[in-house]
Design a protein around this motif. Structure first.
Motif, PDB file in Angstrom:
ATOM      1  N   ILE A 367     -11.595   8.690   2.031  1.00 38.21           N
ATOM      2  CA  ILE A 367     -10.294   8.574   1.699  1.00 38.21           C
ATOM      3  C   ILE A 367      -9.806   8.931   0.147  1.00 38.21           C
ATOM      4  CG2 ILE A 367      -8.616   6.535   1.185  1.00 38.21           C
ATOM      5  CD1 ILE A 367      -9.981   4.614   3.033  1.00 38.21           C
ATOM      6  N   ASP A 368      -8.550   9.710   0.481  1.00 31.39           N
ATOM      7  CA  ASP A 368      -8.113  10.522  -0.774  1.00 31.39           C
ATOM      8  C   ASP A 368      -6.824   9.673  -1.474  1.00 31.39           C
ATOM      9  OD1 ASP A 368      -8.303  12.462  -2.739  1.00 31.39           O
ATOM     10  OD2 ASP A 368      -6.913  13.595  -1.597  1.00 31.39           O
ATOM     11  N   GLY A 369      -6.258   9.002  -0.573  1.00 34.61           N
ATOM     12  CA  GLY A 369      -4.821   8.369  -0.850  1.00 34.61           C
ATOM     13  C   GLY A 369      -4.404   7.571   0.221  1.00 34.61           C
ATOM     14  N   ALA A 370      -3.401   6.686   0.070  1.00 31.43           N
ATOM     15  CA  ALA A 370      -3.030   5.597   0.987  1.00 31.43           C
ATOM     16  C   ALA A 370      -1.851   5.123   0.631  1.00 31.43           C
ATOM     17  CB  ALA A 370      -4.078   4.308   0.951  1.00 31.43           C
ATOM     18  N   VAL A 371      -0.970   4.755   1.435  1.00 34.10           N
ATOM     19  CA  VAL A 371       0.391   4.053   1.340  1.00 34.10           C
ATOM     20  C   VAL A 371       0.383   2.996   2.307  1.00 34.10           C
ATOM     21  CG1 VAL A 371       2.774   4.295   1.533  1.00 34.10           C
ATOM     22  CG2 VAL A 371       1.676   6.028   0.552  1.00 34.10           C
ATOM     23  N   LEU A 372       0.479   1.587   1.632  1.00 33.47           N
ATOM     24  CA  LEU A 372       0.600   0.263   2.711  1.00 33.47           C
ATOM     25  C   LEU A 372       1.858  -0.182   2.386  1.00 33.47           C
ATOM     26  CD1 LEU A 372      -2.508   0.957   2.170  1.00 33.47           C
ATOM     27  CD2 LEU A 372      -2.867  -1.405   3.030  1.00 33.47           C
ATOM     28  N   TYR A 373       2.571  -0.579   3.615  1.00 35.56           N
ATOM     29  CA  TYR A 373       4.101  -1.353   3.439  1.00 35.56           C
ATOM     30  C   TYR A 373       3.911  -2.500   3.959  1.00 35.56           C
ATOM     31  CZ  TYR A 373       8.892  -1.931   3.921  1.00 35.56           C
ATOM     32  OH  TYR A 373      10.115  -2.333   3.877  1.00 35.56           O
ATOM     33  N   GLY A 374       4.268  -3.585   3.626  1.00 29.40           N
ATOM     34  CA  GLY A 374       4.355  -4.965   4.442  1.00 29.40           C
ATOM     35  C   GLY A 374       3.092  -5.668   4.239  1.00 29.40           C
ATOM     36  N   ASP A 375       2.228  -5.490   5.307  1.00 34.89           N
ATOM     37  CA  ASP A 375       0.699  -5.880   5.102  1.00 34.89           C
ATOM     38  C   ASP A 375      -0.373  -5.151   4.489  1.00 34.89           C
ATOM     39  OD1 ASP A 375      -1.725  -7.299   5.489  1.00 34.89           O
ATOM     40  OD2 ASP A 375      -1.812  -6.990   7.613  1.00 34.89           O
ATOM     41  N   THR A 376      -0.465  -5.651   2.786  1.00 33.78           N
ATOM     42  CA  THR A 376      -1.182  -4.500   2.180  1.00 33.78           C
ATOM     43  C   THR A 376      -2.590  -5.584   1.841  1.00 33.78           C
ATOM     44  OG1 THR A 376      -0.227  -5.796   0.591  1.00 33.78           O
ATOM     45  CG2 THR A 376       1.030  -3.987   1.018  1.00 33.78           C
ATOM     46  N   GLY A 377      -2.884  -6.460   2.704  1.00 31.50           N
ATOM     47  CA  GLY A 377      -4.097  -7.186   2.439  1.00 31.50           C
ATOM     48  C   GLY A 377      -5.578  -6.230   2.376  1.00 31.50           C
ATOM     49  N   ASP A 378      -5.182  -5.173   3.113  1.00 35.07           N
ATOM     50  CA  ASP A 378      -6.515  -4.341   3.014  1.00 35.07           C
ATOM     51  C   ASP A 378      -6.608  -2.925   1.976  1.00 35.07           C
ATOM     52  OD1 ASP A 378      -8.541  -5.040   5.325  1.00 35.07           O
ATOM     53  OD2 ASP A 378      -6.668  -4.627   6.436  1.00 35.07           O
ATOM     54  N   GLY A 379      -5.417  -3.069   1.163  1.00 30.90           N
ATOM     55  CA  GLY A 379      -5.382  -2.102   0.055  1.00 30.90           C
ATOM     56  C   GLY A 379      -6.476  -2.108  -0.811  1.00 30.90           C
ATOM     57  N   PRO A 380      -6.824  -3.093  -1.349  1.00 34.82           N
ATOM     58  CA  PRO A 380      -8.086  -3.158  -2.327  1.00 34.82           C
ATOM     59  C   PRO A 380      -9.133  -2.617  -1.657  1.00 34.82           C
ATOM     60  CG  PRO A 380      -6.914  -5.092  -2.643  1.00 34.82           C
ATOM     61  CD  PRO A 380      -6.244  -4.533  -1.384  1.00 34.82           C
ATOM     62  N   TRP A 381      -9.558  -2.869  -0.427  1.00 35.25           N
ATOM     63  CA  TRP A 381     -10.761  -2.444   0.354  1.00 35.25           C
ATOM     64  C   TRP A 381     -10.520  -0.839   0.257  1.00 35.25           C
ATOM     65  CZ3 TRP A 381     -11.872  -0.093   5.157  1.00 35.25           C
ATOM     66  CH2 TRP A 381     -13.155   0.200   5.321  1.00 35.25           C
ATOM     67  N   TYR A 382      -9.597  -0.328   0.780  1.00 30.51           N
ATOM     68  CA  TYR A 382      -9.511   1.126   0.824  1.00 30.51           C
ATOM     69  C   TYR A 382      -9.741   1.690  -0.339  1.00 30.51           C
ATOM     70  CZ  TYR A 382      -7.198   0.525   5.448  1.00 30.51           C
ATOM     71  OH  TYR A 382      -6.692   0.406   6.875  1.00 30.51           O
ATOM     72  N   PHE A 383      -9.100   1.048  -1.489  1.00 33.52           N
ATOM     73  CA  PHE A 383      -9.085   1.603  -2.646  1.00 33.52           C
ATOM     74  C   PHE A 383     -10.627   1.595  -3.107  1.00 33.52           C
ATOM     75  CE2 PHE A 383      -8.602   1.237  -7.606  1.00 33.52           C
ATOM     76  CZ  PHE A 383      -8.273   2.480  -7.890  1.00 33.52           C
ATOM     77  N   GLN A 384     -11.370   0.457  -2.911  1.00 32.33           N
ATOM     78  CA  GLN A 384     -12.748   0.480  -3.361  1.00 32.33           C
ATOM     79  C   GLN A 384     -13.592   1.551  -2.479  1.00 32.33           C
ATOM     80  OE1 GLN A 384     -14.324  -0.831  -6.011  1.00 32.33           O
ATOM     81  NE2 GLN A 384     -12.079  -1.515  -6.362  1.00 32.33           N
ATOM     82  N   CYS A 385     -13.314   2.031  -1.490  1.00 27.71           N
ATOM     83  CA  CYS A 385     -13.916   2.974  -0.680  1.00 27.71           C
ATOM     84  C   CYS A 385     -13.639   4.322  -1.275  1.00 27.71           C
ATOM     85  CB  CYS A 385     -13.544   2.796   0.814  1.00 27.71           C
ATOM     86  SG  CYS A 385     -14.166   1.374   1.767  1.00 27.71           S
TER      87      CYS A 385
END
Length: 421
Positions: A367-385
């Protein structure tokens, strides 16, 4: 002289200065004599909460970080409502606009930033407001309570929060944004369009791809009565708010002869060009970077506090940051590049009915980048990966559904191939 015996003076009682103070006070070898000055009449408060306060979602008291009696109990001299106007580096003294003169052994500048103003005709007119501090918020609240029309210049986080807050107080509000979509530094066009649709449904008038040409003056040429766009459109207003970004407050440092560029230049220990003076927060610049998010500023406070208390901390270093935001009740989470390149694989999930959207940029399975809108609960997991540089190829088909679906496939990468066989 040991750090314990030194007089530490902190200029600026905003969030950066207060965070530093709290961190220093928690250290077992804190300086015995600490003075903190702020030019606002209030003690330290949480500026992040100005937006919900403007919208009427919380009381003023909820913003306060500490009351005056707390400073006294900690042995800290608190001075509010005074602006430091001069620093004498040779004598190690500073002077305030009230004529007060203070000696220091260590001085920290946490002077923050001010609102940037578009350089267009009419920028010196009355009636053009900022939204940076409590006084700004109180002024906007008063104007909004009177009703009428407002124009907000800038469709970033602060501009949208100001616009929505004034709308909730009863104003008709237009947002003018130069880029083709809102929050273009954090969101891709799809997420931005979802945000614009939601805010539009609430009553905000959104103008994107709109260049400000001038502020419209009244008949006396004294007060702004709206804005003129580059296509000739005029938007009338009883109140104009400029929220296009921030500019570090460096004037005090410049007058003292400290090295400055965009901000007050510091090294990896937050020391300025004078070894007895440090700086942190939105006023400083490190290796060409200036700051507006709390995460790096909190790390600066940790490094500087340790240094001021006589320790030898690890130097400050830039790190990737994820942006977690709530715009008028809508959750957003983003990190990494916004625009994909030819090297990216793009994964998207879009559920307009429930207001959810995810877009992941993968480079060679990472994963190089992410955009989450609405349900952002998995954002920190994506970031740590992303930080770990983990190859997620084994769970690619489940990535968009988050950690609960993807992690089992990472833990047992051969499961699918065995089942397929």
């Amino acid at each position: 002289m040991s750090a314990y015996d030194e007089h530490l003076v902190i200029v600026g009682n905003g969030m950066a200065g207060h965070r530093l103070l709290e961190t220093v006070l928690a250290h077992p070898h804190r300086p015995r004599h600490i003075t903190i000055l702020g030019d606002e009449p209030a003690t330290a408060y949480n500026r992040i909460l100005l937006s919900p306060w403007l919208a009427g979602d919380m009381d003023r008291e909820a913003l306060t970080l500490r009351h005056p009696d707390w400073y006294a109990a900690q042995g800290v001299s608190l001075i509010v409502g005074e602006r430091v106007t001069a620093i004498d580096r040779q004598c190690r003294t500073l002077t305030t606009d009230q004529g007060r003169r203070l000696a220091y052994d260590r001085l920290v500048l946490a002077t923050g930033s001010r609102a940037a103003r578009p350089a267009v005709p009419g920028s010196d007119l009355d009636g053009i407001h900022a939204f940076r501090d409590l006084e700004d918020g109180e002024r906007l609240a008063s104007l909004a309570d009177a009703g009428g029309r407002a124009v907000v210049i800038g469709g970033g986080l602060l501009g949208l929060e100001a616009a929505e807050g004034m709308r909730k107080r009863g104003m008709t509000v237009s947002v003018v944004h130069r880029a083709t979509h809102l929050m273009n530094r954090q969101l891709d066009p799809t997420a931005a369009d979802m945000l614009a649709a939601e805010l539009g449904a609430r009553g905000l008038e959104i103008h994107t791809g709109a260049d400000l040409a001038a502020y419209a003056p009244d008949a006396d040429g004294q007060r702004a009565t709206g804005v003129v766009l580059s296509d000739g459109t005029t938007l009338t207003a009883d109140c104009v708010v400029a929220a296009i970004g921030i500019v570090p407050n460096t004037s005090l440092a410049e007058r003292a002869g400290l090295a400055t560029a965009r901000g007050i230049q510091v090294d990896a220990f937050m020391t300025t060009s004078d070894p007895h003076i440090s700086a942190l927060g939105e006023c400083c610049e490190f290796e060409g970077t200036t700051y507006g998010l709390v995460e790096p500023i909190w790390r600066q406070a940790e490094v500087l506090a340790a240094r001021l208390c006589g320790d030898t901390p690890a130097p400050y270093r830039e790190r990737p940051c994820a942006t977690k935001l709530k715009v008028s009740g809508i959750s957003l989470y983003a990190f990494g590049p916004i625009a994909p390149t030819s090297a990216h694989e793009v994964l998207t999930y879009h559920d307009p009915q429930h207001g959810d959207y995810r877009r992941l940029l993968l480079r060679d399975g990472v994963i190089d980048g992410a955009v989450l809108y609405g349900d952002t609960g998995d954002g920190p997991w994506y970031f740590q990966c992303a930080l770990a540089g983990e190859d997620l190829s084994a769970c690619r088909q489940a990535l968009l559904f988050g950690a609960s679906d993807a992690q089992p496939l990472l833990d047992k990468p051969d499961t699918l191939s065995e089942e397929a066989a």
